[in-house]
Design a protein around this motif. Structure first.
Motif, PDB file in Angstrom:
ATOM      1  N   MET A   1      46.623 -43.721 -38.014  1.00  0.00           N
ATOM      2  CA  MET A   1      47.622 -42.977 -38.780  1.00  0.00           C
ATOM      3  C   MET A   1      49.002 -43.326 -38.247  1.00  0.00           C
ATOM      4  SD  MET A   1      47.549 -38.880 -39.619  1.00  0.00           S
ATOM      5  CE  MET A   1      45.817 -39.047 -40.084  1.00  0.00           C
ATOM      6  N   ARG A   2      49.927 -43.595 -39.132  1.00  0.00           N
ATOM      7  CA  ARG A   2      51.275 -44.011 -38.748  1.00  0.00           C
ATOM      8  C   ARG A   2      52.256 -42.869 -39.021  1.00  0.00           C
ATOM      9  NH1 ARG A   2      50.626 -49.640 -38.658  1.00  0.00           N
ATOM     10  NH2 ARG A   2      48.387 -49.990 -38.392  1.00  0.00           N
ATOM     11  N   THR A   3      53.220 -42.691 -38.127  1.00  0.00           N
ATOM     12  CA  THR A   3      54.239 -41.651 -38.272  1.00  0.00           C
ATOM     13  C   THR A   3      55.594 -42.290 -38.542  1.00  0.00           C
ATOM     14  OG1 THR A   3      53.064 -40.145 -36.782  1.00  0.00           O
ATOM     15  CG2 THR A   3      55.399 -39.725 -37.147  1.00  0.00           C
ATOM     16  N   LEU A   4      56.295 -41.768 -39.535  1.00  0.00           N
ATOM     17  CA  LEU A   4      57.634 -42.243 -39.886  1.00  0.00           C
ATOM     18  C   LEU A   4      58.604 -41.072 -39.770  1.00  0.00           C
ATOM     19  CD1 LEU A   4      56.782 -44.280 -43.119  1.00  0.00           C
ATOM     20  CD2 LEU A   4      56.858 -45.114 -40.757  1.00  0.00           C
ATOM     21  N   ILE A   5      59.781 -41.329 -39.211  1.00  0.00           N
ATOM     22  CA  ILE A   5      60.805 -40.300 -39.031  1.00  0.00           C
ATOM     23  C   ILE A   5      62.054 -40.703 -39.800  1.00  0.00           C
ATOM     24  CG2 ILE A   5      62.285 -39.081 -37.395  1.00  0.00           C
ATOM     25  CD1 ILE A   5      59.430 -38.320 -37.030  1.00  0.00           C
ATOM     26  N   LEU A   6      62.536 -39.813 -40.651  1.00  0.00           N
ATOM     27  CA  LEU A   6      63.813 -39.996 -41.335  1.00  0.00           C
ATOM     28  C   LEU A   6      64.772 -38.916 -40.853  1.00  0.00           C
ATOM     29  CD1 LEU A   6      61.349 -40.557 -43.594  1.00  0.00           C
ATOM     30  CD2 LEU A   6      63.318 -41.192 -44.989  1.00  0.00           C
ATOM     31  N   ASN A   7      66.044 -39.302 -40.679  1.00  0.00           N
ATOM     32  CA  ASN A   7      67.047 -38.334 -40.245  1.00  0.00           C
ATOM     33  C   ASN A   7      68.369 -38.629 -40.929  1.00  0.00           C
ATOM     34  OD1 ASN A   7      68.156 -40.522 -38.805  1.00  0.00           O
ATOM     35  ND2 ASN A   7      67.007 -39.987 -36.946  1.00  0.00           N
ATOM     36  N   SER A   8      69.444 -38.088 -40.410  1.00  0.00           N
ATOM     37  CA  SER A   8      70.742 -38.230 -41.078  1.00  0.00           C
ATOM     38  C   SER A   8      71.186 -39.682 -41.203  1.00  0.00           C
ATOM     39  CB  SER A   8      71.806 -37.418 -40.333  1.00  0.00           C
ATOM     40  OG  SER A   8      71.911 -37.838 -38.983  1.00  0.00           O
ATOM     41  N   ALA A   9      70.680 -40.545 -40.325  1.00  0.00           N
ATOM     42  CA  ALA A   9      71.034 -41.961 -40.407  1.00  0.00           C
ATOM     43  C   ALA A   9      70.461 -42.613 -41.660  1.00  0.00           C
ATOM     44  CB  ALA A   9      70.544 -42.699 -39.167  1.00  0.00           C
ATOM     45  N   ASN A  10      69.457 -42.001 -42.260  1.00  0.00           N
ATOM     46  CA  ASN A  10      68.819 -42.560 -43.458  1.00  0.00           C
ATOM     47  C   ASN A  10      69.443 -42.075 -44.763  1.00  0.00           C
ATOM     48  OD1 ASN A  10      66.245 -42.067 -41.354  1.00  0.00           O
ATOM     49  ND2 ASN A  10      66.305 -44.078 -42.339  1.00  0.00           N
ATOM     50  N   ILE A  11      70.414 -41.150 -44.667  1.00  0.00           N
ATOM     51  CA  ILE A  11      71.003 -40.589 -45.888  1.00  0.00           C
ATOM     52  C   ILE A  11      71.794 -41.659 -46.633  1.00  0.00           C
ATOM     53  CG2 ILE A  11      72.720 -38.948 -46.742  1.00  0.00           C
ATOM     54  CD1 ILE A  11      71.824 -37.047 -44.518  1.00  0.00           C
ATOM     55  N   ILE A 284      65.555 -33.647 -40.169  1.00  0.00           N
ATOM     56  CA  ILE A 284      64.497 -34.559 -39.732  1.00  0.00           C
ATOM     57  C   ILE A 284      63.320 -34.382 -40.675  1.00  0.00           C
ATOM     58  CG2 ILE A 284      62.821 -35.117 -37.927  1.00  0.00           C
ATOM     59  CD1 ILE A 284      64.844 -34.314 -35.851  1.00  0.00           C
ATOM     60  N   ILE A 285      62.827 -35.491 -41.218  1.00  0.00           N
ATOM     61  CA  ILE A 285      61.640 -35.480 -42.069  1.00  0.00           C
ATOM     62  C   ILE A 285      60.603 -36.376 -41.414  1.00  0.00           C
ATOM     63  CG2 ILE A 285      60.700 -35.976 -44.361  1.00  0.00           C
ATOM     64  CD1 ILE A 285      63.587 -35.718 -45.428  1.00  0.00           C
ATOM     65  N   GLN A 286      59.459 -35.814 -41.101  1.00  0.00           N
ATOM     66  CA  GLN A 286      58.369 -36.586 -40.483  1.00  0.00           C
ATOM     67  C   GLN A 286      57.240 -36.743 -41.496  1.00  0.00           C
ATOM     68  OE1 GLN A 286      56.772 -34.867 -36.902  1.00  0.00           O
ATOM     69  NE2 GLN A 286      55.108 -36.344 -36.747  1.00  0.00           N
ATOM     70  N   LEU A 287      56.922 -38.004 -41.807  1.00  0.00           N
ATOM     71  CA  LEU A 287      55.819 -38.329 -42.707  1.00  0.00           C
ATOM     72  C   LEU A 287      54.719 -39.026 -41.924  1.00  0.00           C
ATOM     73  CD1 LEU A 287      57.812 -39.841 -45.740  1.00  0.00           C
ATOM     74  CD2 LEU A 287      57.097 -37.462 -45.431  1.00  0.00           C
ATOM     75  N   VAL A 288      53.502 -38.886 -42.404  1.00  0.00           N
ATOM     76  CA  VAL A 288      52.391 -39.650 -41.824  1.00  0.00           C
ATOM     77  C   VAL A 288      51.731 -40.455 -42.943  1.00  0.00           C
ATOM     78  CG1 VAL A 288      51.946 -38.127 -39.880  1.00  0.00           C
ATOM     79  CG2 VAL A 288      50.858 -37.655 -42.066  1.00  0.00           C
ATOM     80  N   ILE A 289      51.375 -41.702 -42.621  1.00  0.00           N
ATOM     81  CA  ILE A 289      50.666 -42.583 -43.544  1.00  0.00           C
ATOM     82  C   ILE A 289      49.295 -42.869 -42.945  1.00  0.00           C
ATOM     83  CG2 ILE A 289      50.639 -44.813 -44.723  1.00  0.00           C
ATOM     84  CD1 ILE A 289      53.634 -44.899 -44.583  1.00  0.00           C
ATOM     85  N   SER A 290      48.272 -42.590 -43.719  1.00  0.00           N
ATOM     86  CA  SER A 290      46.914 -42.831 -43.219  1.00  0.00           C
ATOM     87  C   SER A 290      46.600 -44.320 -43.241  1.00  0.00           C
ATOM     88  CB  SER A 290      45.898 -42.078 -44.072  1.00  0.00           C
ATOM     89  OG  SER A 290      45.824 -42.638 -45.386  1.00  0.00           O
ATOM     90  N   ASP A 291      45.790 -44.759 -42.278  1.00  0.00           N
ATOM     91  CA  ASP A 291      45.249 -46.106 -42.277  1.00  0.00           C
ATOM     92  C   ASP A 291      43.945 -46.112 -43.042  1.00  0.00           C
ATOM     93  OD1 ASP A 291      47.275 -47.364 -40.822  1.00  0.00           O
ATOM     94  OD2 ASP A 291      46.443 -46.617 -38.934  1.00  0.00           O
ATOM     95  N   PRO A 292      43.508 -47.268 -43.561  1.00  0.00           N
ATOM     96  CA  PRO A 292      42.293 -47.312 -44.378  1.00  0.00           C
ATOM     97  C   PRO A 292      41.058 -46.748 -43.693  1.00  0.00           C
ATOM     98  CG  PRO A 292      43.515 -49.355 -44.619  1.00  0.00           C
ATOM     99  CD  PRO A 292      44.199 -48.582 -43.520  1.00  0.00           C
ATOM    100  N   ASP A 293      40.987 -46.870 -42.376  1.00  0.00           N
ATOM    101  CA  ASP A 293      39.780 -46.416 -41.670  1.00  0.00           C
ATOM    102  C   ASP A 293      39.908 -45.013 -41.086  1.00  0.00           C
ATOM    103  OD1 ASP A 293      41.676 -47.147 -39.862  1.00  0.00           O
ATOM    104  OD2 ASP A 293      40.320 -48.245 -38.539  1.00  0.00           O
TER     105      ASP A 293
END
Length: 298
Positions: A1-11, A284-293
């Motif tokens: 599982m992968r974690t992605l973080i978005l914050n004010s720098a991404n606006i 801060i927005i934290q998303l997770v992306i699942s891996d196929p397995d």
């Protein structure tokens, strides 16, 4: 599982802090069928104004005892009913439309307040006459622009056809609905009143047009939602200016749209799918992306 973080720098510039763009490091990534995305955590400040030019709800007017209509133009901001009442009185002070007691306190003749029992807003319009002012020892403010009427005259609140009426729960109209005519101080009001006038909102007040934030993500394809890139929705938390956190007890995974991506977009819209303006960019927005397995339990 992968974690992605978005914050004010991404606006994204020029989006009122409501659109964020994430650039994948190292170039493109491939998302495959079966991979999913979920919101893990979100922290932000409740900083969306309710009264704005864009919402078309920032003005109303009143008719003073001299029969003249005066505008009330509210600067963009967040206002509850008490704050709207205070701004009305601020405008009346600027126009000299008040009286002063023997103790030096201001007397206002139109007020707005909350009736919590009825879940309503009440508007009170108080009459003015020479006899009433004399009995209460009220005097005009310094450098007055008007004279006290001989007859009992009730000032009137005017709700226009814009969206301000939705804020206080009043249909467009004049409260009370009467005509002030004649030369002061002998002006008359038709119909004539002998008592103060009180009005209660007839529709549910919508003090803020924002009831829910909808978070969208361009990585997903949610076949069961409108819009189909909806990843999560939540109500504003706390009061204006407070930081709040959205942390789902369990990840709500949504299918990814299989494709090659170099970037993706996360955006905030309201319950009517309109962009929202967020004043404070700190988030801060934290998303997770699942891996196929990954075993997601379903």
């Amino acid at each position: 599982m992968r974690t992605l973080i978005l914050n004010s720098a991404n606006i994204v510039d020029g989006t009122n802090n409501s659109i964020l763009q994430y650039e994948f490091a190292g170039g493109n990534i491939n998302l495959k069928k079966g991979q999913k995305v979920a919101l893990a955590n979100l922290q932000m400040y409740y900083s969306t104004f309710n009264i704005t030019t864009a919402n078309n709800n920032n003005s109303f007017s009143y008719v003073w005892v001299n029969g003249t209509t005066y505008p009330v133009n509210i600067p963009n901001g967040f206002y509850d009913i008490d704050a709207l009442n205070n701004f009305l009185h601020f405008t009346m002070v600027q126009n000299g439309h008040y009286m002063v007691t023997a103790a030096g306190d201001n007397v206002y003749f139109i007020t707005m307040g909350i009736n919590p029992t009825l879940y309503a807003v009440e508007v009170n319009c108080f009459g003015i006459s020479v006899a009433l002012a004399t009995a209460n020892a009220w005097v005009l403010p310094s450098s007055p622009t008007w004279v006290i009427p001989t007859n009992f005259i009730v000032p009137e609140l005017v709700v226009g056809t814009n969206n301000f009426g939705l804020v206080i729960g009043f249909a467009a109209g004049t409260y009370p609905n009467a005509v002030i005519a004649g030369v002061p101080p002998a002006q008359t009001q038709t119909p004539a009143f002998t008592t103060d006038q009180q009005f209660t909102s007839t529709i549910v007040p919508q003090v803020t047009p924002l009831s829910s934030f909808i978070l969208t993500c361009s990585l997903i394809n949610n076949n069961y939602a409108v819009p189909n890139n909806l990843i999560y929705s939540f109500a504003p938390q706390g009061t204006i200016g407070e930081q709040f956190t959205i942390a789902p007890n369990q990840y709500v995974f949504i299918d990814c749209l299989p494709a090659q991506y170099s970037r993706f977009i996360v955006s905030f819209i309201d319950q009517n799918f309109r962009p929202v303006a967020i004043q404070d960019p700190n988030m801060i927005i934290q998303l997770v992306i699942s891996d196929p397995d990954d075993n997601l339990g379903f």
